[in-house]
Scaffold this motif. Structure first.
Motif, short mmCIF file in Angstrom:
data_model
loop_
_atom_site.label_atom_id
_atom_site.label_comp_id
_atom_site.label_asym_id
_atom_site.label_seq_id
_atom_site.Cartn_x
_atom_site.Cartn_y
_atom_site.Cartn_z
N ASP A 1 0.60 2.80 -5.27
CA ASP A 1 1.14 1.48 -4.97
C ASP A 1 2.09 1.56 -3.78
O ASP A 1 2.09 2.57 -3.06
CB ASP A 1 1.85 0.90 -6.21
N LEU A 2 2.86 0.53 -3.57
CA LEU A 2 3.77 0.46 -2.43
C LEU A 2 4.70 1.67 -2.36
O LEU A 2 4.93 2.22 -1.29
CB LEU A 2 4.60 -0.84 -2.50
N ALA A 3 5.18 2.12 -3.51
CA ALA A 3 6.13 3.24 -3.54
C ALA A 3 5.47 4.59 -3.27
O ALA A 3 6.10 5.49 -2.70
CB ALA A 3 6.85 3.28 -4.89
N THR A 4 4.21 4.74 -3.66
CA THR A 4 3.57 6.06 -3.57
C THR A 4 2.57 6.19 -2.43
O THR A 4 2.18 7.30 -2.06
CB THR A 4 2.86 6.40 -4.90
N GLN B 1 -8.47 10.31 -11.72
CA GLN B 1 -7.25 10.41 -12.53
C GLN B 1 -6.23 9.33 -12.16
O GLN B 1 -5.10 9.35 -12.64
CB GLN B 1 -6.62 11.79 -12.36
N LEU B 2 -6.63 8.40 -11.33
CA LEU B 2 -5.72 7.33 -10.92
C LEU B 2 -5.63 6.29 -12.03
O LEU B 2 -6.64 5.82 -12.54
CB LEU B 2 -6.24 6.69 -9.63
N GLU B 3 -4.41 5.95 -12.43
CA GLU B 3 -4.21 4.99 -13.51
C GLU B 3 -4.15 3.56 -13.00
O GLU B 3 -4.50 2.62 -13.70
CB GLU B 3 -2.92 5.31 -14.26
N PHE B 4 -3.69 3.39 -11.76
CA PHE B 4 -3.49 2.06 -11.20
C PHE B 4 -3.50 2.14 -9.69
O PHE B 4 -3.01 3.11 -9.11
CB PHE B 4 -2.14 1.49 -11.68
N MET B 5 -4.05 1.11 -9.05
CA MET B 5 -3.98 1.02 -7.59
C MET B 5 -3.77 -0.45 -7.23
O MET B 5 -4.46 -1.32 -7.75
CB MET B 5 -5.26 1.54 -6.94
N ASP B 6 -2.83 -0.70 -6.31
CA ASP B 6 -2.61 -2.06 -5.85
C ASP B 6 -3.17 -2.22 -4.44
O ASP B 6 -3.80 -1.32 -3.89
CB ASP B 6 -1.13 -2.46 -5.95
N SER B 7 -2.91 -3.38 -3.84
CA SER B 7 -3.46 -3.66 -2.52
C SER B 7 -2.93 -2.72 -1.44
O SER B 7 -3.60 -2.46 -0.44
CB SER B 7 -3.19 -5.11 -2.13
N THR B 8 -1.72 -2.19 -1.64
CA THR B 8 -1.17 -1.25 -0.66
C THR B 8 -2.00 0.03 -0.63
O THR B 8 -2.35 0.53 0.44
CB THR B 8 0.30 -0.91 -1.00
N GLY B 9 -2.30 0.55 -1.80
CA GLY B 9 -3.14 1.74 -1.88
C GLY B 9 -4.53 1.50 -1.31
O GLY B 9 -5.08 2.33 -0.59
N ARG C 1 -12.71 -1.88 -10.17
CA ARG C 1 -12.77 -3.35 -10.10
C ARG C 1 -12.11 -3.85 -8.81
O ARG C 1 -12.64 -4.74 -8.14
CB ARG C 1 -12.08 -3.93 -11.33
N LEU C 2 -10.98 -3.25 -8.43
CA LEU C 2 -10.31 -3.63 -7.19
C LEU C 2 -11.21 -3.36 -5.98
O LEU C 2 -11.34 -4.18 -5.08
CB LEU C 2 -8.98 -2.89 -7.05
N LEU C 3 -11.87 -2.21 -5.98
CA LEU C 3 -12.78 -1.86 -4.89
C LEU C 3 -13.96 -2.84 -4.84
O LEU C 3 -14.37 -3.26 -3.75
CB LEU C 3 -13.30 -0.43 -5.05
N ASP C 4 -14.47 -3.22 -6.00
CA ASP C 4 -15.61 -4.13 -6.07
C ASP C 4 -15.22 -5.55 -5.63
O ASP C 4 -15.91 -6.16 -4.81
CB ASP C 4 -16.19 -4.19 -7.49
#
Length: 114
Positions: free
Chosen positions: A25-28, A53-61, A90-93
């Motif tokens: 995310d924004l922080a990482t 192994q990624l648990e979450f990804m936002d638009s920044t990632g 799902r985000l990628l799709d």
């Protein structure tokens, strides 16, 4: 509470494999960007980004991945992405990124086929 974010890098033949875990995310995102920059200075032809192994990804990632894909393509190098969990995929799709980048289920699928 923030999940621990980790970036593990290894080289296999002509490929560099970057495996991420935790939350991107924004922080990482700067940590991943730094690894992508290091890759730019290597002779490796392929960059494999393992999202399993990624648990979450936002638009920044997502943005970091898209920019890296474009930069590598401009330089004749390739970015392959190993599919992540449902939320990440799902985000990628939904954003259409999955149609523009090369996806695989495992790093071995890429390394054996590339």
């Amino acid at each position: 509470m923030q999940s621990d974010f980790r970036v593990d890098v290894r080289t296999e033949g002509r490929a560099s494999i970057i495996a991420v875990s935790g939350e991107l995310d924004l922080a990482t995102s700067p940590s991943l960007e730094a690894e992508f920059e290091r890759f730019s200075g290597t002779p490796s032809e392929l960059l494999v980004l393992d999202l399993r192994q990624l648990e979450f990804m936002d638009s920044t990632g997502l943005s970091v991945i898209v920019k890296t894909h474009q930069r590598l393509a401009e330089n004749g190098r390739a970015l392959y992405v190993v599919r992540g969990p449902q939320q990440v995929q799902r985000l990628l799709d939904l954003t259409g990124v999955a149609e523009r980048i090369q996806l695989a289920d495992t790093p071995e699928e890429i390394l054996n086929g590339a």
